[in-house]
Design a protein around this motif. Sequence first.
Motif, PDB file in Angstrom:
ATOM      1  N   LEU B 111      61.227  50.216  22.798  1.00  0.00           N
ATOM      2  CA  LEU B 111      61.876  50.514  24.061  1.00  0.00           C
ATOM      3  C   LEU B 111      63.306  50.948  23.769  1.00  0.00           C
ATOM      4  O   LEU B 111      63.970  50.391  22.913  1.00  0.00           O
ATOM      5  N   TYR B 117      69.581  45.393  26.359  1.00  0.00           N
ATOM      6  CA  TYR B 117      68.814  44.476  27.195  1.00  0.00           C
ATOM      7  C   TYR B 117      68.871  43.061  26.652  1.00  0.00           C
ATOM      8  O   TYR B 117      69.122  42.114  27.371  1.00  0.00           O
TER       9      TYR B 117
ATOM     10  N   SER C  42      56.954  53.483  30.671  1.00  0.00           N
ATOM     11  CA  SER C  42      58.271  53.233  30.113  1.00  0.00           C
ATOM     12  C   SER C  42      59.328  53.196  31.208  1.00  0.00           C
ATOM     13  O   SER C  42      60.183  52.318  31.241  1.00  0.00           O
ATOM     14  N   ARG C  45      58.983  50.061  33.175  1.00  0.00           N
ATOM     15  CA  ARG C  45      59.515  48.926  32.443  1.00  0.00           C
ATOM     16  C   ARG C  45      61.034  48.854  32.554  1.00  0.00           C
ATOM     17  O   ARG C  45      61.613  47.803  32.758  1.00  0.00           O
ATOM     18  N   HIS C  46      61.657  50.057  32.421  1.00  0.00           N
ATOM     19  CA  HIS C  46      63.120  50.071  32.499  1.00  0.00           C
ATOM     20  C   HIS C  46      63.607  49.634  33.870  1.00  0.00           C
ATOM     21  O   HIS C  46      64.552  48.875  33.991  1.00  0.00           O
TER      22      HIS C  46
END
Lengths: 439, 309, 311
Positions: B111, B117, C42, C45-46
Amino acid sequence: MRGNTRRRVGVLVGLSAATMLALTSCAGSPAAAPEAEQLELSDEPVTLSFTWWGNDTRHAATEEIIAAFEDEHPNITIEPQYTDWAGYWDKLNTSVAAGEIPDIIQMDEKQLSTYAANGVLADLGAYSSILSTEDFPAATLGTGALDGTQYGIPVGVNSYTIIANQTILDQYGIDLPDDESWTWDDFVDVSEEVASASGGATIGTQSWGFEDGGLNNWLRQNGSALYTTDGGIAATEEDLAGWWEFLLEATEGGATPDPAATVERESGGLAESFTATNASAFGPWWSNQVQALRDASGQDLVALRVPGTTDDSAYYKPSMFWSSSAKTEHPAEVATFLDYLANSEDAADLLLAERGVPANEKIREYITPKLDEVNQTVVEFLDSLSVGDAPPATPPGGGVIETIIDQHTTAVLFGEMTPDEAAASFLEELQTALDDAAV
Amino acid sequence: MSALGELRTLKGGSAPKGRRQNKAAYLFLLPWFLGLAVITIGPMISSLYLSFTKYNLLSPPKFTGLTNIERMIEDERLHHSLLVTFQYVFISVPLQLALALLLAVVLDRGLRGLAIYRSVFYLPSLLGASVAIAVLWRQLFGYDGLVNQVLAWFGIEGQGWISSPDTALGTLMILNVWTFGSPMVIFLAGLRQIPTMYYEAASVDGASRWQQFWRITMPMLTPIIFFNLILQIIGAFQSFTQAFVVSGGTGGPVDSTLFYTLYLYQRGFTSLDMGYASAMAWLLLVIIGAFTALNFWASKYWVFYDDQD
Amino acid sequence: MTRTDLPTEPAPVTEWVVTGEPIEDIRDRRRRRAAMRKPFTSILRHVLLIAAAALMLYPVIWMVVSSLRPNELIFREPGIILDSFEVSNYTDGWNALSYPFNVYLLNSAIVVIGSIIGNLVSCSLAAYAFARLEFAGKKWWFAIMLVTIMLPIHVVIVPQYILFSQLGWVNTFLPLIVPKLLATDAFFIFLMVQFIRGIPRELDEAARIDGAGHPRIFAQIILPLMVPALATTTIFTFIWTWNDFFSQLIFLTKPSLYTVPLALNAFQDSQSSTDFGQLFAMSVVALLPIFLIFLFGQKYLIKGIATTGIK
């Protein structure tokens, strides 16, 4: 080999344990008080430790006083130790347990007798050849004495007061109550008036059930007191139940906010209080908190007498005391420094009213013109009170009173206890605490 | 059978070798032994002794036999504080671990901006129990806090979550879950201990991510889950600072957040009853010890070690 | 064994150590495959992660905003919209106490670094013994180790204080550092034991064939493979020590030795005024070092077996 290691470890463990047991029993045995005539200042360098609680403003002012004192007495060094209120007692208790008592101790009224009874504090009467107490009114000085022995010099005096927010009252067109004559019922009525006039946006008054000031005033107005002069409990179940009954009615009637709001603000301290955030018209406070409240609120706050004040029900509460370790190796130097703190105009110039309006009358007179406007009105307010004798001192073990009051008031407000149950339980818990400390 | 396999049979075998390992082991353990003997055991034994005394810190302790234990049996606040603590441990620890594991897996790899994060999710744990935390928590759950503001958007009238006896403990549980960063970090480290090779083999064989998670990640991570479980349970039983700071030391309202160690502290340092506090501490030790032992016993059935035969 | 039937327990490590397909190749292949099925999930998810992060961060942001507000407005004006920008909280707060704030930062740094070194060295040594060596009474010693962390600090601090005061160590950093050198933070021993047990024993045995003794196996095989555990220990020790108030309060009395938590506490007085603007400003200052260290140090957390590669 294996057995050997084991034995060696065993020996080590045994050794350390034995040391620990021996050590825990060496703390705080009372030392013989030095006779007054023995006090002799040394020419050698002397270092004294001095401990207090407070915030950064107090730390800075106190360090300036230390510096000024050291200039006058080049051979004496004062080592400051400071922290906030909660940490202060953890630390002091721990170091006393190890037999390391700071030479000069800032002491609280509720703790004074406990420390004195355990032989931690010196008899300041023995310092009289250096430390003068003649400018202190006898009644005030007496608050630092137990059974005729002076353990603490009162630093400042406070009085319990109702702070009114003039700006808020003006906004709703409500007159400032006449505090010469108002009763508790008047107080509750005007608070309810504010709450309903604002449609609930502004709170009438903060609750007064979270410290001994509110309770003490109530009891004194009923001709009673919290403690007896010989260290017992004077308050009766009936008086206590009446106090909580009234608090509960004030909450149910809308004069004070709902219990959850009250508790939330109580745990937030002064800065988050209703008074400081201009969310309530009235609030119970000690007179030395007026300045901080004014700074935080930015509005016009007025100190009023407690409702129902009778001729001698008001009293001066010592904000704190100066005490000394019973084990100090340098009593003469300690006495010199205490004298400087208590009687010197130079020290007063630096401290002003930071530790409350000075208890020393001569110093109070000297310093009043130098105070800012807010503190001058506080002095005026204190002078205008007709005060009775100070309440009997908190007996040893009474230091837990605030916790016990807080617990029971919260229980009553949330309906977990009736006022009668709270009164009975309060007396039982306080008595247990006093009995535990007495043995 | 490989040479490695043959070596294995030698392990833990003959007497001379056993002795050599004893010596090596004690050498490796030397610092810890020293610490145990000099720093740890002494104060522990002292506190055990103090359990049988009346000790106010200011004067020497007086031996009182079993008085403290008798008082503990009758002390209703103590029983209540145990109840509060048990609720806290058994609700907040599983929640915190589940959330930590979930985010560790999500934030493990693949990611963009992972480092950011991770750091952001870890930030609340960094705040620890600083003096600011109580103020911050009131900004979230107080009357004028964020939670009530959001509820107001939906026309729901909030309440003082922190200071209502019914919800105060709940907010402390959330506070604990909020600091899931610590176990998350340990999970992250544990995830990286799993050889990628296992996943390669599995994905070559067409196993889904879900299957991979249950068949590889979870079993390989069990030692770390076990560790986190033990650590968080011990930590939660000893939980003190957050309740102390948020309730202003009272354990209120109406004792609803009176954690066991908070009560212990009140007895030891506020009421100056260190003898009683020591006795309470040893009761806590027995309770935590029992739960830890139970955990170790149960671990035989679900924790997988790579070094087992 | 058929490949589709995945073992509930992972295959013995020897298999892949010995087959030894170049790891990098496989990893590249995997990465390419992952990249193809990305876009939608994706983004989702972000979005979820950012929402969660905002919730996590609200109090922290509130604190930063408040540190830039005039003190008297902090509790009067709720919300996190900043209409003023008061840097004076930082400049005044830095010098509000007896010493400039950098003194407290430095003191904290000394205690933290000492504690980290202590924990890394002593705990990893002890963990190696517990995880890899057979010795008399091992189970009992392990149990004792766990028991030592089960007593709340409040009842051991007084005897400890007496002990250290007899040694003359009060008012030095020694009572805060020396215990770590002697592995009293047993949590970390346990943590490292769990990690070492995840390292295949075959690696030790292989080294032993080459004639390596325990010190060499420990230093050359185990330590490099437990970098994540060491990094975890470092980060945790850093944070716990950096934030530890109680023991620093008890053992340090001289203001010149005060650490960051003690300095922060010296701002507050619940009975009178607390300058929350300065308190928050200095809290932000105190938070920055640990945040940065975590931000940049976390790459060592994820340097596991998978990335160091095993020969």
